[in-house]
Design an enzyme around this catalytic site. Structure first.
Site, PDB file in Angstrom:
ATOM      1  N   HIS A 269      -0.863   3.367   4.905  1.00 22.00           N
ATOM      2  CA  HIS A 269      -1.818   4.220   4.191  1.00 22.00           C
ATOM      3  C   HIS A 269      -1.908   5.559   4.896  1.00 22.00           C
ATOM      4  O   HIS A 269      -1.834   5.614   6.125  1.00 22.00           O
ATOM      5  CB  HIS A 269      -3.189   3.541   4.172  1.00 22.00           C
ATOM      6  CG  HIS A 269      -4.173   4.194   3.235  1.00 22.00           C
ATOM      7  ND1 HIS A 269      -4.698   5.441   3.464  1.00 22.00           N
ATOM      8  CD2 HIS A 269      -4.706   3.762   2.068  1.00 22.00           C
ATOM      9  CE1 HIS A 269      -5.523   5.753   2.468  1.00 22.00           C
ATOM     10  NE2 HIS A 269      -5.542   4.751   1.613  1.00 22.00           N
TER      11      HIS A 269
ATOM     12  N   ASP B  79       1.383   0.177  -5.034  1.00 21.66           N
ATOM     13  CA  ASP B  79       0.215   0.533  -5.851  1.00 21.66           C
ATOM     14  C   ASP B  79       0.244   1.971  -6.369  1.00 21.66           C
ATOM     15  O   ASP B  79      -0.170   2.245  -7.480  1.00 21.66           O
ATOM     16  CB  ASP B  79      -1.108   0.228  -5.129  1.00 21.66           C
ATOM     17  CG  ASP B  79      -1.328   1.036  -3.852  1.00 21.66           C
ATOM     18  OD1 ASP B  79      -0.362   1.603  -3.298  1.00 21.66           O
ATOM     19  OD2 ASP B  79      -2.494   1.090  -3.390  1.00 21.66           O
ATOM     20  N   HIS B  80       0.745   2.897  -5.557  1.00 29.05           N
ATOM     21  CA  HIS B  80       0.765   4.313  -5.974  1.00 29.05           C
ATOM     22  C   HIS B  80       1.538   5.117  -4.941  1.00 29.05           C
ATOM     23  O   HIS B  80       1.982   4.570  -3.936  1.00 29.05           O
ATOM     24  CB  HIS B  80      -0.650   4.879  -6.130  1.00 29.05           C
ATOM     25  CG  HIS B  80      -1.525   4.619  -4.937  1.00 29.05           C
ATOM     26  ND1 HIS B  80      -1.380   5.290  -3.736  1.00 29.05           N
ATOM     27  CD2 HIS B  80      -2.523   3.731  -4.731  1.00 29.05           C
ATOM     28  CE1 HIS B  80      -2.258   4.845  -2.871  1.00 29.05           C
ATOM     29  NE2 HIS B  80      -2.964   3.873  -3.428  1.00 29.05           N
TER      30      HIS B  80
ATOM     31  N   GLU C 140       0.817  -1.200   0.000  1.00 32.79           N
ATOM     32  CA  GLU C 140       0.000   0.000   0.000  1.00 32.79           C
ATOM     33  C   GLU C 140       0.866   1.272   0.000  1.00 32.79           C
ATOM     34  O   GLU C 140       1.793   1.386   0.796  1.00 32.79           O
ATOM     35  CB  GLU C 140      -0.931  -0.008   1.230  1.00 32.79           C
ATOM     36  CG  GLU C 140      -1.814   1.217   1.360  1.00 32.79           C
ATOM     37  CD  GLU C 140      -2.662   1.482   0.126  1.00 32.79           C
ATOM     38  OE1 GLU C 140      -3.257   0.535  -0.409  1.00 32.79           O
ATOM     39  OE2 GLU C 140      -2.720   2.651  -0.314  1.00 32.79           O
TER      40      GLU C 140
ATOM     41  N   THR D 296      -5.959   2.610  -5.186  1.00 30.82           N
ATOM     42  CA  THR D 296      -5.739   1.167  -5.062  1.00 30.82           C
ATOM     43  C   THR D 296      -6.544   0.392  -6.097  1.00 30.82           C
ATOM     44  O   THR D 296      -6.037  -0.526  -6.738  1.00 30.82           O
ATOM     45  CB  THR D 296      -6.149   0.662  -3.665  1.00 30.82           C
ATOM     46  OG1 THR D 296      -5.276   1.227  -2.700  1.00 30.82           O
ATOM     47  CG2 THR D 296      -6.056  -0.850  -3.576  1.00 30.82           C
TER      48      THR D 296
HETATM   49  C1  GP9 Z   1      -8.652   0.097   1.300  1.00 28.99           C
HETATM   50  C2  GP9 Z   1      -7.372   0.251   0.591  1.00 28.99           C
HETATM   51  C3  GP9 Z   1      -7.032   1.698   0.352  1.00 28.99           C
HETATM   52  O1  GP9 Z   1      -9.314  -1.094   1.277  1.00 28.99           O
HETATM   53  O2  GP9 Z   1      -7.247  -0.580  -0.474  1.00 28.99           O
HETATM   54  O3  GP9 Z   1      -7.344   2.203  -0.887  1.00 28.99           O
HETATM   55  P1  GP9 Z   1      -6.730   3.603  -1.423  1.00 28.99           P
HETATM   56  O4  GP9 Z   1      -7.209   4.680  -0.477  1.00 28.99           O
HETATM   57  O5  GP9 Z   1      -5.241   3.476  -1.377  1.00 28.99           O
HETATM   58  O6  GP9 Z   1      -7.253   3.739  -2.769  1.00 28.99           O
HETATM   59 MN    MN Z   2      -3.729   2.296  -2.190  1.00 31.00          MN
END
Ligand code: GP9
Ligand code: MN
Length: 696
Positions: free
Chosen positions: A407, A466-467, A247, A291
């Protein structure tokens, strides 16, 4: 009239606060500055002026307040949204909002700022003044002609606005791939209405789409196809695939030291291991769907949408020919482990259309008390607590772990970490290193289990970020830690920071290395399929195998900016990667750059048309069976896998069966302090499983 004027002026003022303090509208000259000053007036006059048609005071006052409150709310949620996404909220994001609001509660609080009071203060003051009778309720109705005149003035102001906007930015409304422009020239209300009309148009599009529209897409994809490298095709054949979604994890964390301490020592080791193919020029390509966009690209080989999240907007009913279904039909078990509520990003529905057999969401774990953070179960617990499900899955399997601890706002409970954070003055940036370090430890623990259980030697572990975790607005605080003078920081640097890790780790393998090829998330699926010895040619995927000599190294960002080995394009400005300076290409170079831009535009728009018109429903790759989402129910994963184990008897290939019908949980070692916490009634996330109809 006086009261209406007062509310209009107050609303205008606070819109300007948002424009100049919170939104980065990119005002490049006095003319644009003027447009921005004026643009809130037109729509505010139009909207608030509607109340003037109500003759009775007892209708007029509540109505104008209602308009004011709703409009303030729209402004304010955009302020909050902008702080995280550097973008405005589309109608589809708003409509899908209920699907993503879980957990956002945690971070939206962190996204507030003391001056936010200004967005509500005017209403409070006016109400107090009315209650203390400093402002009198005036029972005299406004003449209908006056009301009409106000509306006309609003319309006139709006057309002046539009004209000024078109003068500065031709084809403003026809080319809107950038929401900031529309807000800058026409204001937030106009943007929202315009966007709403457009979403309606999309649903219209789908119902009229025809099979023949596939031909342009097929041509592009066949023209782009990159044949696999023979030496690598099938190196991971029949192995389990374990995907670890890091994440918000950016590439700059790899090998980074803070106060002399490595932030991610374990991942650093994997990164340079001979058993890993690592990429150091791999970019995330997500848009607003964050995500879920990363998941869209990795699972389907197509891009996320230009606005909102494909999962929330189209995940319910789109046809996909995605990785889970492809692996399923090659004899794999497919599953996702994620400690957040299943409805987040509409995963519970989308995964069924992707063809996932199992989805172990928050309802499968004890997430109570301190065991979770705003986005769900802490990573160390996710990996540990998943063993009881993983070990019952038939091998080979294709499984994905979606981590969450790293996150925004990057908070952890104090007992979870002793990592010494840097001191940049920006809490977000400082804490990012701590949660990244925690994520690293959780993966180390998981790997220990993979080794002990014997899974490691017959698995390919794919790890990717992911980003970004640090948004562009905080990059200046980060600059110092990266050895760059914050005053020199520019758009080129922001673009370079969109690198995220990508590693294909095959324990026991010896020929791994760090690859410098440029690529993005859309390239992962064909790359993975080829490593597995699976043909990708019959599927409509927009990326190409990054190990192929024919791989195109131009990486498209969702807003049509792009990255390539030689050049970077941001907002139409071209930079040379060698000099890191802006250049103004002419002649041959210009033609080359234009070609790269055209390639990016074409790929993105063809992918959009494939997805928004749901064209895959007309496409039938040979040997691929269409997914039927009603085959799946995500409420009884454990029972289902155990039943299958029993049915297969001696033929069962699950880890549990192979271990003499004994649990492998004892092999897992974690130092997560929460392991000893009792289950409590308090929970930082809300748990539901929409497939569970037992009423429990
Ligand atoms: C939540 C997680 C976060 O289930 O995948 O998503 P994001 O805020 O990074 O898009
Ligand atoms: Mn994410």
């Amino acid at each position: 009239m006086g009261f209406t004027t007062l509310l209009v002026v107050l609303f205008w003022l606070k819109t300007l606060v948002a424009y100049f303090v919170d939104f980065k509208l990119g005002l490049s000259d006095p003319f644009q500055f003027l447009i921005v000053l004026l643009n809130p007036i037109a729509t505010t006059v139009l909207l608030f002026g509607l109340a003037l048609y109500l003759k009775r005071a007892r209708f007029f006052y509540p109505f104008i307040f209602l308009i004011d409150i709703l409009n303030s709310l729209l402004l304010y949620i955009n302020v909050i949204y902008f702080r995280e996404f550097t973008d405005f909220m589309t109608v589809s994001t708003m409509l899908g909002y209920s699907k993503v609001d879980q957990g956002l509660s945690g971070s939206s609080l962190a996204l507030t700022s003391p001056h936010d009071i200004l967005y509500w203060l005017d209403l409070v003051i006016v109400i107090v003044l009315m209650l203390t009778r400093r402002i009198y309720i005036d029972p005299r109705p406004v003449n209908k002609r006056v009301a009409l005149a106000v509306t006309s003035a609003g319309l006139l102001a709006f057309s002046v606005n539009l004209t000024l906007g078109e003068m500065d930015r031709p084809q403003l409304l026809t080319r809107t791939f950038d929401r900031t422009y529309v807000v800058k020239y026409l204001g937030l209300d106009a943007f929202t209405v315009y966007d709403g009309i457009k979403s309606g148009h999309t649903s219209e599009l789908r119902s009229h789409a025809k099979k023949s529209e596939l031909s342009g897409i097929l041509k592009y994809i066949h023209g782009n196809y990159a044949a696999p490298d023979k030496n690598l095709y099938g190196v991971a054949k029949k192995k389990n695939v374990i995907i670890i979604h890091l994440e918000s994890f950016q590439q700059f964390l790899i090998n980074k030291k803070i106060n002399g301490q490595e932030v991610t020592p374990f991942l650093n080791k994997l990164y340079k291991s001979k058993s890993t193919y690592s990429f150091d020029n791999f970019f995330h390509e997500v848009g607003q769907g964050k995500t879920s966009d990363a998941e869209t690209m990795l699972e389907t080989g197509t891009y996320g949408l230009s606005q909102g999240s494909l999962f929330t907007q189209l995940g319910n009913d789109n046809t996909f020919q995605a990785a889970p279904a492809i692996f399923d039909q090659a004899g794999y078990t497919t599953a996702v482990f994620h400690g957040n509520v299943g409805s987040f990003w509409n995963r519970n529905n989308t995964y069924k259309n992707l063809g996932y057999q199992y989805f172990f969401d928050a309802s499968y774990y004890d997430t109570s008390g301190d065991k979770s953070l705003g986005y769900g179960l802490k990573d160390k617990l996710l990996f540990n607590d998943s063993v009881k499900y993983l070990q019952h899955l038939q091998q080979p399997f294709y499984v994905k772990y979606l981590t969450v601890s790293n996150h925004f706002p990057f908070s952890l409970d104090s007992e979870d970490s002793t990592f010494k954070t840097p001191n940049t003055g920006d809490k977000t940036v400082d804490n990012y290193f701590k949660t990244a370090n925690y994520l690293d430890q959780s993966i180390k623990e998981f790997y220990h289990y993979l080794d002990k259980s014997g899974l490691a030697k017959n698995s390919l572990v794919m790890i990717y970020g992911d980003h970004y975790g640090i948004s562009n607005s905080s990059n200046k605080s980060l600059a110092k830690l990266l050895g760059v003078d914050p005053d020199d920081w520019n758009d080129y640097d922001n673009a370079q920071l969109q690198r995220v890790p990508l590693m294909f780790n095959m324990p026991g393998y010896k020929k791994g290395k760090i690859e410098h090829t440029y690529g993005g998330e859309v390239d992962v699926l064909p790359t993975l399929l080829h490593l597995m010895g699976m043909n990708s040619k019959k599927y409509l995927q927009f990326g190409t195998d990054m190990f192929s000599k024919e791989h195109n190294q131009v990486v498209a960002f969702r807003n049509r900016d792009w990255e390539s080995p030689g050049y970077t394009s941001v907002d139409g400005t071209i930079y040379s990667n060698k000099t890191q300076q802006e250049i103004h290409p002419t002649g041959k170079l210009k033609a080359k750059i234009d070609k790269m831009q055209a390639h990016v535009n074409e790929g993105l728009s063809l992918s959009d048309s494939l997805n928004t018109k749901n064209l895959l429903r007309f496409y039938h790759p040979k040997g691929f069976t269409a997914v039927d989402p009603s085959d799946y129910n995500y409420s009884d994963g454990l029972q289902k896998s155990e039943k299958l184990e029993k049915k297969l008897g001696l033929k069962s290939t699950s880890l549990f069966s192979r271990n003499g019908d004994k649990s492998t949980q004892g092999l897992y070692k974690t130092d997560a302090p929460e392991l000893n916490h009792k289950e409590t009634d308090s929970n930082r996330i809300k748990i539901t499983n929409q497939d569970d109809t037992s009423g429990k």
